[in-house]
Design a protein around this motif. Structure first.
Motif, PDB file in Angstrom:
ATOM      1  N   GLY A 274       0.801  -1.216   0.000  1.00  0.00           N
ATOM      2  CA  GLY A 274       0.000   0.000   0.000  1.00  0.00           C
ATOM      3  C   GLY A 274       0.832   1.263   0.000  1.00  0.00           C
ATOM      4  O   GLY A 274       0.666   2.150  -0.848  1.00  0.00           O
ATOM      5  N   TRP A 275       1.787   1.355   0.922  1.00  0.00           N
ATOM      6  CA  TRP A 275       2.599   2.573   1.003  1.00  0.00           C
ATOM      7  C   TRP A 275       3.605   2.643  -0.134  1.00  0.00           C
ATOM      8  O   TRP A 275       4.030   3.734  -0.526  1.00  0.00           O
ATOM      9  N   ALA A 277       2.769   1.796  -3.154  1.00  0.00           N
ATOM     10  CA  ALA A 277       1.947   2.389  -4.208  1.00  0.00           C
ATOM     11  C   ALA A 277       1.757   3.880  -3.977  1.00  0.00           C
ATOM     12  O   ALA A 277       1.712   4.671  -4.927  1.00  0.00           O
ATOM     13  N   VAL A 278       1.649   4.294  -2.714  1.00  0.00           N
ATOM     14  CA  VAL A 278       1.534   5.724  -2.403  1.00  0.00           C
ATOM     15  C   VAL A 278       2.805   6.462  -2.828  1.00  0.00           C
ATOM     16  O   VAL A 278       2.749   7.512  -3.481  1.00  0.00           O
ATOM     17  N   SER A 281       2.930   6.585  -6.609  1.00  0.00           N
ATOM     18  CA  SER A 281       1.903   7.439  -7.199  1.00  0.00           C
ATOM     19  C   SER A 281       2.240   8.906  -7.022  1.00  0.00           C
ATOM     20  O   SER A 281       2.080   9.714  -7.949  1.00  0.00           O
ATOM     21  N   ILE A 304      -4.488   2.591 -10.001  1.00  0.00           N
ATOM     22  CA  ILE A 304      -3.349   2.596  -9.077  1.00  0.00           C
ATOM     23  C   ILE A 304      -3.330   3.831  -8.185  1.00  0.00           C
ATOM     24  O   ILE A 304      -3.384   3.728  -6.961  1.00  0.00           O
ATOM     25  N   PRO A 307      -6.700   4.495  -5.840  1.00  0.00           N
ATOM     26  CA  PRO A 307      -6.789   3.532  -4.726  1.00  0.00           C
ATOM     27  C   PRO A 307      -5.657   3.691  -3.714  1.00  0.00           C
ATOM     28  O   PRO A 307      -5.871   3.512  -2.510  1.00  0.00           O
ATOM     29  N   ALA A 308      -4.456   4.021  -4.197  1.00  0.00           N
ATOM     30  CA  ALA A 308      -3.323   4.184  -3.286  1.00  0.00           C
ATOM     31  C   ALA A 308      -3.543   5.360  -2.346  1.00  0.00           C
ATOM     32  O   ALA A 308      -3.285   5.276  -1.136  1.00  0.00           O
ATOM     33  N   ARG A 310      -6.448   6.718  -1.549  1.00  0.00           N
ATOM     34  CA  ARG A 310      -7.562   6.423  -0.645  1.00  0.00           C
ATOM     35  C   ARG A 310      -7.077   5.517   0.493  1.00  0.00           C
ATOM     36  O   ARG A 310      -7.587   5.598   1.615  1.00  0.00           O
ATOM     37  N   PHE A 311      -6.122   4.668   0.208  1.00  0.00           N
ATOM     38  CA  PHE A 311      -5.484   3.859   1.245  1.00  0.00           C
ATOM     39  C   PHE A 311      -4.788   4.774   2.255  1.00  0.00           C
ATOM     40  O   PHE A 311      -4.877   4.569   3.469  1.00  0.00           O
ATOM     41  N   GLU A 316      -8.431   2.745   3.453  1.00  0.00           N
ATOM     42  CA  GLU A 316      -9.076   1.673   2.704  1.00  0.00           C
ATOM     43  C   GLU A 316      -8.029   0.648   2.253  1.00  0.00           C
ATOM     44  O   GLU A 316      -6.901   1.009   1.924  1.00  0.00           O
ATOM     45  N   TYR A 318      -5.637  -1.579   0.134  1.00  0.00           N
ATOM     46  CA  TYR A 318      -5.105  -1.420  -1.217  1.00  0.00           C
ATOM     47  C   TYR A 318      -4.932  -2.805  -1.822  1.00  0.00           C
ATOM     48  O   TYR A 318      -4.176  -3.628  -1.305  1.00  0.00           O
TER      49      TYR A 318
END
Length: 386
Positions: A274-275, A277-278, A281, A304, A307-308, A310-311, A316, A318
């Motif tokens: 998740g992080w 992807a953050v 992104s 990608i 959703p990242a 929003r995580f 939420e 991911y």
């Protein structure tokens, strides 16, 4: 023998007397505690105040908080009710007449008192009560920034407003200059203060970026194309700054492979986390010049980036999309790799430049410098003589 019996009886009587006295004292204390004492909340109010409070109760009961205007009016009514009676009486009055807790009442009063200057704009955008309560906790400049987002047509959830405004500074915070605190304790306090401010600013920035992405995706879902120029204007700078804060706050510094003399670099988290992807992104959104073509960018934003974020903002889950690991992701990863390689090449050149032996000797350099100084002196003398 009789005297001994009398002594025993006398001792038993004394013991019983002490016991009875202690029991009586305990009972008296309990009665004193239980007895009603004069309190500020029991003070008699004037007939005029009682009549006004009755009017306020009738108005509060009629307000169902279905509109922004009613929220402000409720806060105004509660603020007046609080001001016309002793403070310690206010809580019991709320419970007996309105059904609100003191905390809830303070929330509505805060909306009335802190957002009154922007009431017309709030009512225009029909901002709900939960969002108003979160906004009332912000500083004046933060309130203005959030309202501007509404003026631009954006719709914010209470959690997004909370992330945008962050936490207010504690007025009771110590004014000690942390730079003057030595030792491990001083270092830890400086690091904690930096992490606190960086985290608040990071969440404010990514919440703003997410607002832009949500609007872009909503446009796509309505059958329209995402306007890349508009998306870039909404997210690029905030994403770039958030990317820097993220790396500075949580990404460990690690040595560059095969370059022991190079500066440390921030670790890249895996794209399947998740992080990770953050991080990925924010890096991509902050570099508009390297965005892929429209179709690939739209798909990447939807599958990608959004959703990242929003995580990161809402917590939420991911979920890695199998179709997402296509051209946009590969291209981004390749771009990140190329940047790292370029930095490595530059660092290698700097190291080589530092270790390069001059092409001429020290004597030759001294002679050249002397001739330049002499030439400059001659030219100066010539100008003076003229």
């Amino acid at each position: 023998m009789a005297s001994i019996d009398r002594k025993i009886q006398r001792a038993a009587a004394v013991k019983q007397t002490k016991k009875t006295r202690a029991e009586n004292n305990t009972a008296t204390k309990k009665k004193v505690r239980a007895a009603p004492s004069p309190k500020e909340s029991d003070e008699q109010l004037s007939p005029a105040v009682e009549a006004r409070l009755s009017e306020i109760v009738a108005r509060v009961v009629s307000l169902h908080r279905k509109s922004t205007s009613q929220i402000f009016e409720l806060g105004e009514c509660l603020a007046e009710a609080k001001s016309v009676q002793p403070e310690k009486r206010f809580g019991r009055w709320l419970k007996d007449n309105c059904g609100y807790s003191v905390r809830s009442a303070w929330n509505f009063i805060s909306v009335h008192e802190r957002l009154a200057d922007h009431r017309e704009r709030h009512e225009k955008h029909a901002i709900p009560s939960t969002a108003l309560i979160e906004l009332a906790k912000a500083e004046p400049d933060q309130i203005e920034d959030v309202i501007k987002l509404y003026d631009e047509g954006k719709s914010l959830k209470p959690s997004e407003i909370k992330a945008l405004v962050g936490g207010k500074k504690d007025e009771a915070e110590e004014l000690t200059d942390l730079r003057q605190l030595g030792g491990r304790t001083g270092l830890q306090k400086m690091a904690a203060a930096k992490l606190k401010s960086s985290t608040a600013e990071f969440h404010r920035l990514i919440a703003a970026v997410l607002v832009g992405l949500d609007e872009a995706v909503a446009r796509h879902e309505s059958g329209k194309r995402i306007v890349m120029n508009a998306l870039a204007a909404d997210v690029e700078i905030n994403a770039r700054h958030a990317s820097d804060l993220f790396k500075d706050a949580v990404a460990p510094l690690v040595p560059v492979e095969r370059m022991p003399k190079a500066n440390l670099q921030h670790e890249q988290f895996g794209l399947k986390t998740g992080w990770g992807a953050v991080q990925h992104s924010l890096y991509r959104l902050g570099g508009v010049g390297s965005w892929p073509v429209r179709d690939d960018m739209e798909k990447w934003v939807i599958e990608i980036a959004r959703p990242a974020l929003r995580f990161a903002v809402h917590g939420e889950p991911y979920v890695v999309c199998a179709d997402a690991a296509t051209s946009p992701v590969v291209e981004v990863a390749k771009t990140d790799s190329d940047v790292t390689k370029n930095e490595q090449i530059a660092a290698e050149k700097e190291v080589k430049a530092d270790e390069t032996i001059p092409a001429i000797s020290d004597d030759q350099q001294d002679a050249t410098l002397g001739s330049l100084v002499a030439a400059g002196k001659t030219a100066t003398e010539a100008r003076i003589s003229q």
